[in-house]
Design a protein around this motif. Structure first.
Motif, PDB file in Angstrom:
ATOM      1  N   PHE B  51       0.834  -1.197   0.000  1.00 43.65           N
ATOM      2  CA  PHE B  51       0.000   0.000   0.000  1.00 43.65           C
ATOM      3  C   PHE B  51       0.871   1.250   0.000  1.00 43.65           C
ATOM      4  O   PHE B  51       0.709   2.147  -0.820  1.00 43.65           O
ATOM      5  N   TYR B  52       1.826   1.268   0.908  1.00 44.81           N
ATOM      6  CA  TYR B  52       2.679   2.454   1.008  1.00 44.81           C
ATOM      7  C   TYR B  52       3.581   2.598  -0.206  1.00 44.81           C
ATOM      8  O   TYR B  52       3.719   3.691  -0.761  1.00 44.81           O
ATOM      9  N   ILE B  55       2.214   4.113  -3.141  1.00 44.28           N
ATOM     10  CA  ILE B  55       2.019   5.570  -3.101  1.00 44.28           C
ATOM     11  C   ILE B  55       3.222   6.270  -3.709  1.00 44.28           C
ATOM     12  O   ILE B  55       3.107   7.330  -4.319  1.00 44.28           O
TER      13      ILE B  55
ATOM     14  N   LEU C  23      -9.187   8.531  -3.556  1.00 43.55           N
ATOM     15  CA  LEU C  23      -7.726   8.481  -3.486  1.00 43.55           C
ATOM     16  C   LEU C  23      -7.175   8.813  -4.869  1.00 43.55           C
ATOM     17  O   LEU C  23      -7.812   8.534  -5.875  1.00 43.55           O
ATOM     18  N   PRO C  24      -5.990   9.397  -4.933  1.00 42.73           N
ATOM     19  CA  PRO C  24      -5.432   9.720  -6.243  1.00 42.73           C
ATOM     20  C   PRO C  24      -5.110   8.459  -7.035  1.00 42.73           C
ATOM     21  O   PRO C  24      -4.887   7.395  -6.460  1.00 42.73           O
ATOM     22  N   PRO C  32      -0.948  14.397  -3.750  1.00 48.83           N
ATOM     23  CA  PRO C  32      -0.335  15.139  -2.642  1.00 48.83           C
ATOM     24  C   PRO C  32       0.937  14.470  -2.126  1.00 48.83           C
ATOM     25  O   PRO C  32       1.898  15.151  -1.782  1.00 48.83           O
ATOM     26  N   ALA C  33       0.931  13.133  -2.098  1.00 44.90           N
ATOM     27  CA  ALA C  33       2.102  12.444  -1.570  1.00 44.90           C
ATOM     28  C   ALA C  33       3.335  12.748  -2.412  1.00 44.90           C
ATOM     29  O   ALA C  33       4.450  12.837  -1.901  1.00 44.90           O
ATOM     30  N   HIS C  36       3.946  17.129  -2.109  1.00 43.65           N
ATOM     31  CA  HIS C  36       4.094  17.967  -0.919  1.00 43.65           C
ATOM     32  C   HIS C  36       5.524  17.932  -0.372  1.00 43.65           C
ATOM     33  O   HIS C  36       6.234  18.934  -0.408  1.00 43.65           O
ATOM     34  N   LEU C  37       5.960  16.781   0.110  1.00 44.80           N
ATOM     35  CA  LEU C  37       7.277  16.730   0.734  1.00 44.80           C
ATOM     36  C   LEU C  37       8.365  16.242  -0.207  1.00 44.80           C
ATOM     37  O   LEU C  37       9.506  16.680  -0.129  1.00 44.80           O
ATOM     38  N   ARG C  63      15.244  11.599   8.558  1.00 45.50           N
ATOM     39  CA  ARG C  63      14.470  10.789   9.500  1.00 45.50           C
ATOM     40  C   ARG C  63      15.391   9.856  10.280  1.00 45.50           C
ATOM     41  O   ARG C  63      15.039   8.712  10.573  1.00 45.50           O
TER      42      ARG C  63
ATOM     43  N   VAL D 181      -2.532   5.889   8.950  1.00 45.53           N
ATOM     44  CA  VAL D 181      -1.548   6.919   8.624  1.00 45.53           C
ATOM     45  C   VAL D 181      -1.298   6.935   7.122  1.00 45.53           C
ATOM     46  O   VAL D 181      -1.137   8.002   6.510  1.00 45.53           O
ATOM     47  N   GLY D 182      -1.302   5.740   6.508  1.00 44.51           N
ATOM     48  CA  GLY D 182      -1.122   5.672   5.062  1.00 44.51           C
ATOM     49  C   GLY D 182      -2.204   6.435   4.330  1.00 44.51           C
ATOM     50  O   GLY D 182      -1.936   7.213   3.406  1.00 44.51           O
ATOM     51  N   TYR D 183      -3.451   6.239   4.742  1.00 46.95           N
ATOM     52  CA  TYR D 183      -4.558   6.968   4.110  1.00 46.95           C
ATOM     53  C   TYR D 183      -4.362   8.471   4.247  1.00 46.95           C
ATOM     54  O   TYR D 183      -4.516   9.225   3.289  1.00 46.95           O
ATOM     55  N   TYR D 185      -1.609   9.995   4.764  1.00 49.85           N
ATOM     56  CA  TYR D 185      -0.445  10.430   3.995  1.00 49.85           C
ATOM     57  C   TYR D 185      -0.783  10.568   2.515  1.00 49.85           C
ATOM     58  O   TYR D 185      -0.337  11.503   1.845  1.00 49.85           O
ATOM     59  N   ILE D 186      -1.576   9.642   2.000  1.00 48.81           N
ATOM     60  CA  ILE D 186      -1.953   9.759   0.587  1.00 48.81           C
ATOM     61  C   ILE D 186      -2.686  11.069   0.343  1.00 48.81           C
ATOM     62  O   ILE D 186      -2.445  11.771  -0.640  1.00 48.81           O
ATOM     63  N   MET D 187      -3.574  11.388   1.267  1.00 47.04           N
ATOM     64  CA  MET D 187      -4.418  12.551   1.006  1.00 47.04           C
ATOM     65  C   MET D 187      -3.691  13.863   1.297  1.00 47.04           C
ATOM     66  O   MET D 187      -4.071  14.903   0.761  1.00 47.04           O
ATOM     67  N   THR D 188      -2.676  13.843   2.161  1.00 47.96           N
ATOM     68  CA  THR D 188      -2.032  15.104   2.523  1.00 47.96           C
ATOM     69  C   THR D 188      -0.578  15.188   2.102  1.00 47.96           C
ATOM     70  O   THR D 188      -0.073  16.276   1.859  1.00 47.96           O
ATOM     71  N   GLY D 189       0.113  14.058   2.053  1.00 45.13           N
ATOM     72  CA  GLY D 189       1.519  14.077   1.695  1.00 45.13           C
ATOM     73  C   GLY D 189       2.429  14.472   2.836  1.00 45.13           C
ATOM     74  O   GLY D 189       3.593  14.756   2.608  1.00 45.13           O
ATOM     75  N   SER D 190       1.913  14.505   4.045  1.00 41.67           N
ATOM     76  CA  SER D 190       2.755  14.940   5.149  1.00 41.67           C
ATOM     77  C   SER D 190       2.640  13.957   6.309  1.00 41.67           C
ATOM     78  O   SER D 190       1.711  13.149   6.361  1.00 41.67           O
ATOM     79  N   LEU D 191       3.606  14.023   7.206  1.00 48.75           N
ATOM     80  CA  LEU D 191       3.573  13.151   8.374  1.00 48.75           C
ATOM     81  C   LEU D 191       3.679  13.939   9.667  1.00 48.75           C
ATOM     82  O   LEU D 191       3.473  13.387  10.741  1.00 48.75           O
TER      83      LEU D 191
END
Lengths: 124, 129, 250, 497, 119, 170
Positions: B51-52, B55, C23-24, C32-33, C36-37, C63, D181-183, D185-191
């Motif tokens: 999943f990750y 992305i 979701l995109p 956004p993922a 953004h960063l 990190r 957190v994955g969801y 993160y997808i929607m915002t791109g930040s942690l």
């Protein structure tokens, strides 16, 4: 162009050998003969494909690709040591644990051993 | 129905990982054999990894290791590289997953030695005595 | 009961799948993922850390705090496995594991292969560890390969041979030592007046620019990670393969 | 150096844990000394940080590796986390002092490794509390979870199966959190939490289904970790089979820190408006809490084993706090936060007392209470005081937190919650009188039939000291309730509630 | 040429999926190990092909080599585990001769002596 | 002696893998090679090397052997491919296990022989018990190939291996 042809020939040969490996793996009657198919076809087909890729890389020859090609040939070398060893380890383990065998000789011995043997094997 | 297929194709990564996730979760909850529970756990964690990592994929992006141009300067075009952050996060999550798996196997080995079985109902039976 | 679970889970799955609609799309560069960063990482990492491999730079520097705890997780796993399996057997409960003898004179092929492969594998592991800045690699990968070389040794020879080369106490010390090296580098930065894990603090000691100091700091912590992961692999193999009694492995 | 205090809170126990391994040849006394010193230093750092926060009257930020927040990881310590940090490091220090005899008794062979696990659990809990990054939170969650698996599996008898169950359930919880957190993160791109809060306040994300699912998954994950009612089955067995020191450390702290995390995520990452305005299921939670309180209390009533009884009481207490936090008013949240404090202290107090009883009698059933007042008067006094707090008798702090919770319930008009709280107090009183009856009037006749006053057999000093300190703290915190609430808890209430 | 490489990659993938039949079906555990080994070796080749396609093969060689090494170790470990499980435990007398159900043995003409140990 | 040779080989391997020739990476290479040649001092080149010349001679002879072996590998693959793709495969298979004693003394030579047998047509080494080889042959013809033409003496391959490691004539 000629090099391209060599690449194509090598990789297709590798693919054909892999096909033979797979067919043998599916088709052969018992574990031991399958090891023959898997162990042998695997080695040369990997080597041929990697050889094809090496030549493909060396088409535009410079220091970097030459280094890459040497690295790739290290993988080839590794396969030559590792593949027969792994084959041996597998067949040794199978032999030790009395995996049923297939033989042409005698009516009674033909085919697999009785079902109890296989059930014993399942437990592991 | 006509809308559903393009929708699935465009977001197939979420579908794949979510289905895998629920397979793992089912294994964890419903299986009686404790080893199968652990296998379910591994599937579950792997689904989250997928999943990750999915992305992080970017169309037209290569692995996030900077390429050097002819002038020995790195090409700093962000669109040319995949998103590095999910890879970093998942490296961490993989390690955590491996740690959990190791501990689970250890405890399972102990259960097997204490109760003589790894079937859950038999373990419970043994505990009741 | 099982069917009920299945139905509930299927319902949850359906809800979550249908909710995926906002979701995109997969591999969408505008999501956004990805916007953004991540551009910041790609664009700044080389200048700030002199590390072309952005994953390494983010992992060990941006990190680095996460990664330190990741190393601790690995160490923790080895510690727990040891503390659970190596305890003195409970008089009433635990059965003693069955003991199978080592086979004598049988492993010629495996030993020969191990002789050839293991040294090469170890150099490869160190190469992977040392070149994490330029190619996919780093402490975890290098440590895993290095640890695997010891596991190969134990598989091809036997557990006793490996334990004699690499004793359990030293393994445990390496487990803690690697993580300690990581945390120690961080604490050194703190002692130099920078924040924890701010490798730029090492610039004064090493006599290089701040970006290079970050690069060397990354290498140092990667070495720490590598040591821990290597030792943990070996430790877990020792414990799990022998059921904790260290008599025989696979 | 004072501005480095936030980092030191996490680093000191970590370094102590790592140093304990090479220090094995130096013997058990050195290990004990190292652990206690390190935790005392941690407590000092936590107090210094809290002081920083109170002086500045705003959150203290600490940038790890000198990276600016959305890219790097930062520690954020505000009033809420400052209090929890002091609480966790204080409880850990008390438990460490307490552990002298029982840890050596439980782990004759591997004391240093046991203490290393102890210190790592504390590291994980403190790190979870201090961090300002949602993924870092996951890593530390797993550290504390893994070390608690290790500690619990060290327990007596059939602890392995209980731990295995805990491991499976805990992994599900952590993975749910990670997926959530994955969801997000997808929607915002930040942690980063602050960055997330800013992005999530955009109107287009408020109605997003994915964010809602992410929030739900995160909250469910945290609920599993804190053993909220339908997800609590793993907890009582795991805690009651654990070793004495382990139980004293894990039982009071794990659930409280999880509740802290729930509150943090609800109000720092998401907002009050989002949680109580957009999320459709927030009404259900207080009913869940009511069920948790009722079921927890009733099951506790049925238990014979002292620690199992306490574990079920914790299930009920989790219901108190979750209910308080989801009542959507200030009094409820104040009560929930204050109850984190008082509940941690009173469970610590009771688990320590029970541990001392087990240490002396070797039994953990209610029968171990027989003749307690004659044999172990100080322990008995501590036990009674702790139980007063559980019931909610002034001036112990349990009374005041329950007071706030009840007034929150009344304010929200949630009468079932109020009734459940009162019912639970009643049940706790019943259990208390049953135990006291055994302790005072229990039949301690010897086999030849005549009553012999049992010899005094008090717990050792290192056990008594932390017990007495905890009991004193129960009363102190109770007496200074209004100060604590105005200076600390009140500042932690998010605006808009 | 790229199309050709893609085609080769897809063909390898399909053949790997076919080999998966042996993994799923068995019939013995050791057959599954064999199937996994075959798939693993080909994965290394596939990684190199992917690297060549994305024009960054020097990065993928490390991955392929590491994968090949770990696959080798996995195979050996699985085989050793399987073998170990079928070995007798200590109290029993270890069998000196190989398994009775092994295929029939014929003496090689050049070896002399040594009693037959056929099944 | 063995350690020095190991170090050189390891360092060469490092340089090939690394491809970076600046001082920093070469220094790392020296450290890594030294570490590995200390850790694995008794693995590579153990037991079967006496002198540098001997080692080089072995390597030279091995390379000649490798050429022959590669041809055998190709033959083996053609053979097995033909067998598995042939429609009458089952009739051409007649598996059996043969056993023979080897004349090779060192473990490493036996390892080379065993792997060579595995790579060549129709035979797989199943087990080595001290000096006894158990070889699974897929049909009698393959078993015959292994034996070589000289009945009573070692097969062709065994003579090659003996030539590499123990000198003597091929």
């Amino acid at each position: 162009m000629l090099l391209d042809l060599v690449v194509v020939v090598l990789m297709v040969c590798g693919l054909l050998l892999f096909l033979a490996t797979t067919v043998g793996l599916l088709r052969f009657p018992d574990f031991y003969t399958r090891v023959h198919a898997a162990g042998k076809g695997d080695t040369l087909s990997t080597v041929l494909m990697l050889g094809g890729l090496i030549i493909y890389l060396l088409r535009d020859f410079n220091g970097e690709t030459a280094l890459t090609a040497v690295k790739l040939s290290l993988i080839v070398f590794f396969v030559f040591i590792a593949s027969p060893t792994a084959t041996h380890a597998i067949i040794d383990a199978g032999y030790e644990s009395k995996v049923p065998y297939w033989t042409r000789r005698k009516g009674a011995g033909a085919g697999y051993d009785g079902p109890e043997r296989r059930r014993q094997d399942r437990q592991i | 129905m006509d809308e559903l297929f393009p929708f699935i194709i465009a977001k197939y990564n979420y579908w794949a990982s979510l289905i895998l996730l629920f397979i793992g979760l089912y294994g964890m909850i419903a299986k009686n054999n404790l080893m199968k529970k652990i296998i379910g756990m591994v599937i579950f964690q792997t689904a989250i990894l997928l999943f990750y990592v999915s992305i992080g994929v970017k169309r037209g992006g290569t692995i996030p290791i900077l390429e050097f141009g002819a002038d020995h300067q790195p090409l700093l075009d962000a669109t040319a590289y995949a998103n590095p952050l999910p890879h970093v996060l998942m490296l961490t999550a993989i390690v955590v997953g491996v740690g959990t798996l190791g501990v689970a196997l250890t405890i399972l080995q102990k259960i097997q030695r204490v109760h003589g079985t790894i079937e859950e109902d038999e373990v419970l039976e043994d505990l009741r005595q | 009961m099982k069917r009920l679970t299945l139905i509930i889970l299927a319902a949850c799955a359906l809800i979550m799948l249908l909710a995926a609609s906002d979701l995109p799309d997969w591999a969408d560069p505008a999501s956004p993922a990805s916007s953004h960063l991540s551009p910041g990482f790609v664009e700044q990492a080389y200048e700030a850390t002199h590390t072309p491999n952005v994953v390494t730079a983010v992992l060990a520097d941006y990190r680095g705090y996460d990664t330190m705890f990741e190393t601790v997780v690995v160490f923790l796993a080895a510690l727990i496995i040891m503390i659970i399996l190596r305890r003195t057997p409970h008089r009433r409960f635990c059965k003693i594991l069955p003991h199978r003898p080592q086979r004598q004179g049988r492993d010629t092929v495996l030993k020969g292969a191990a002789q050839l492969i293991i040294p090469v594998m170890q150099v490869f592991a160190l190469y992977v560890l040392g070149h994490g800045h330029y190619s996919p690699g780093g402490g975890f990968q290098g440590g895993v390969i290095f640890g695997a070389s010891f596991i190969l040794l134990a598989l091809c020879y036997n557990l006793e041979f490996t334990i004699n080369r690499f004793r359990e106490r030293i393994v445990l010390l390496c487990c803690a030592g690697g993580a300690l090296l990581y945390a120690g580098v961080g604490a050194l930065c703190l002692a130099m007046g920078w924040n924890f894990l701010g490798y730029a603090a090492l610039a004064g000691i090493l006599g290089v620019s701040e970006a290079m100091a970050r690069s060397h700091g990354i290498l140092l912590v990667e070495v720490g990670v590598g040591i821990t992961v290597m030792a943990v692999m070996v430790s877990i193999y020792y414990d799990l393969a022998s059921g904790g009694d260290m008599r025989e492995g696979l | 150096m004072i501005e480095q205090a936030p980092a030191l809170i996490v680093i000191i126990p970590l370094l102590a844990a790592l140093l304990l391994i090479p220090a094995t040849p130096l013997g058990p006394r050195f290990a004990y000394g190292l652990l206690v010193t390190a935790l005392a230093a941690t407590l000092a750092a936590a107090l210094a940080t809290l002081n920083l926060v109170m002086v500045a009257n705003e959150a203290v930020h600490y940038r790890m590796g000198d990276w600016l927040p959305p890219h790097g990881i930062e520690l954020v310590i505000d009033h809420l986390s400052g209090v929890v940090l002091v609480l966790v490091s204080g409880c850990a220090l008390l438990t460490a002092i307490y552990s002298r005899q029982s840890a050596e008794q439980d782990n004759p062979d591997r004391l240093n490794q046991y203490y290393a696990l102890f210190a790592l659990l504390v590291t994980g809990l403190l790190g979870m509390t201090a961090t300002g990054d949602v993924f870092n939170l996951y890593v530390l969650l797993e550290i504390s979870a893994l070390s608690s698996y290790g500690l619990l599996a060290r327990g007596r008898g059939p602890a392995y199966y209980a731990t295995f169950k805990y491991l499976v359930v805990g992994t599900i919880g952590a993975c749910f959190y990670l997926l959530g957190v994955g969801y997000i993160y997808i929607m915002t791109g930040s942690l980063n939490m602050a960055d997330l809060a800013e992005i999530l306040s955009r109107p287009e994300l408020q109605e997003s289904m994915s964010v809602k699912i992410g929030f739900t998954l995160i909250i469910i994950g945290v609920w599993i970790k804190m053993a909220l009612f339908p997800l609590h089955a793993w907890m009582p067995n795991a805690y009651s089979k654990a070793g004495t020191t382990t139980a004293c450390l894990v039982a009071p702290l794990m659930t409280k820190v999880s509740i802290y995390i729930m509150i943090r995520l609800m109000f720092s990452v998401f907002s009050v408006d989002y949680v109580f305005g957009v999320i459709p299921w927030h009404h259900l939670v207080s009913w869940l809490a009511v069920a948790a309180i009722v079921v927890g209390s009733l099951t506790a009533l049925a238990q014979q084993d002292l620690r199992k009884m306490l574990a079920y009481i914790i299930v009920a207490e989790v219901g108190y706090m979750v209910g308080g936090a989801w009542l959507a008013n200030e009094a409820g949240l104040t009560g929930a936060i204050y109850h984190i404090l008082s509940d941690a202290l009173m469970t610590l107090c009771l688990f320590m007392a029970v541990g001392a009883i087990i240490y002396r009698t070797g039994k953990s059933s209610a029968a171990a209470m027989e003749g307690l007042f004659a044999k172990m008067p100080i322990t008995a006094a501590v036990f009674v005081l702790g139980w007063f707090s559980i019931i909610g008798i002034p001036p112990t702090c349990g009374f005041f937190s329950k007071w706030y919770l009840i007034s929150g319930g009344i304010e929200a008009g949630h009468w079932a919650y109020v009734a459940a709280l009162l019912f639970s107090s009643l049940i706790n009183a019943v259990i208390f009188f049953r135990l006291i009856e055994i302790a005072y009037f229990g039949n301690f006749a010897t086999h030849d039939g005549h009553h012999a006053a049992p010899a005094r057999n008090e717990a050792p000093f290192t056990m008594l000291l932390p017990m007495v300190v905890t009991a004193a703290l129960l009363i102190m915190v109770g007496l200074y309730t209004s100060e604590i609430i105005t200076a600390l808890v009140g500042k932690a209430i998010p605006p808009g509630l | 040429m790229e199309q050709f490489l893609i085609a080769i990659g897809v063909a390898i993938l399909l053949l790997m999926l076919t080999s998966l039949y042996r993994v799923v079906r068995g019939p013995t555990v050791i057959d599954r190990i064999l199937g996994v080994n075959v798939i693993g070796t080909k994965t290394a080749v596939l990684i190199i092909i992917i690297g060549t396609l994305s024009a960054r093969v020097e990065m993928f060689i490390d991955i392929a080599l590491a994968y090949a090494l770990l696959n080798f170790i996995t195979t050996i470990a699985a085989a050793r585990f399987y073998q170990r499980q079928s070995q007798p435990v200590l109290p029993e007398v270890e069998e000196a001769e190989p398994a009775p159900s092994a295929p029939p043995t014929v003496e090689h003409p050049k070896t002399t002596g040594e009693g037959s140990h056929a099944a | 002696m063995a350690a020095v040779v190991t170090f050189c080989v390891m360092f060469a391997f490092w340089v090939v893998m690394s491809g970076k020739l600046d001082l920093f990476h070469l220094g790392m290479g020296v450290m890594a090679s030294a570490l590995v040649s200390w850790l694995s001092r008794d693995l590579l080149f153990s037991g079967h090397t006496k002198t540098l010349g001997g080692t080089l001679g072995e390597i030279g002879r091995f390379l000649r052997y490798a050429g022959w072996l590669f041809w055998q590998v190709v033959l083996a693959n053609v053979h097995i491919a033909g067998l598995s793709l042939s429609p009458r495969a089952m009739e051409r298979i007649d598996p059996r296990i043969i056993r023979f004693k080897t004349v090779l003394k060192t473990d490493f030579a036996r390892f080379v022989l065993a792997n060579s047998i595995t790579l060549t047509p129709g035979t797989v080494t199943v087990r080595i018990q001290d000096d006894t080889f158990y070889v699974h042959a897929i049909n009698p013809q393959a078993a015959g190939d292994l034996a070589g033409d000289a009945v009573g003496g070692p097969g062709e391959m065994e003579r090659w291996v003996a030539w590499i490691f123990e000198g003597g004539k091929r």
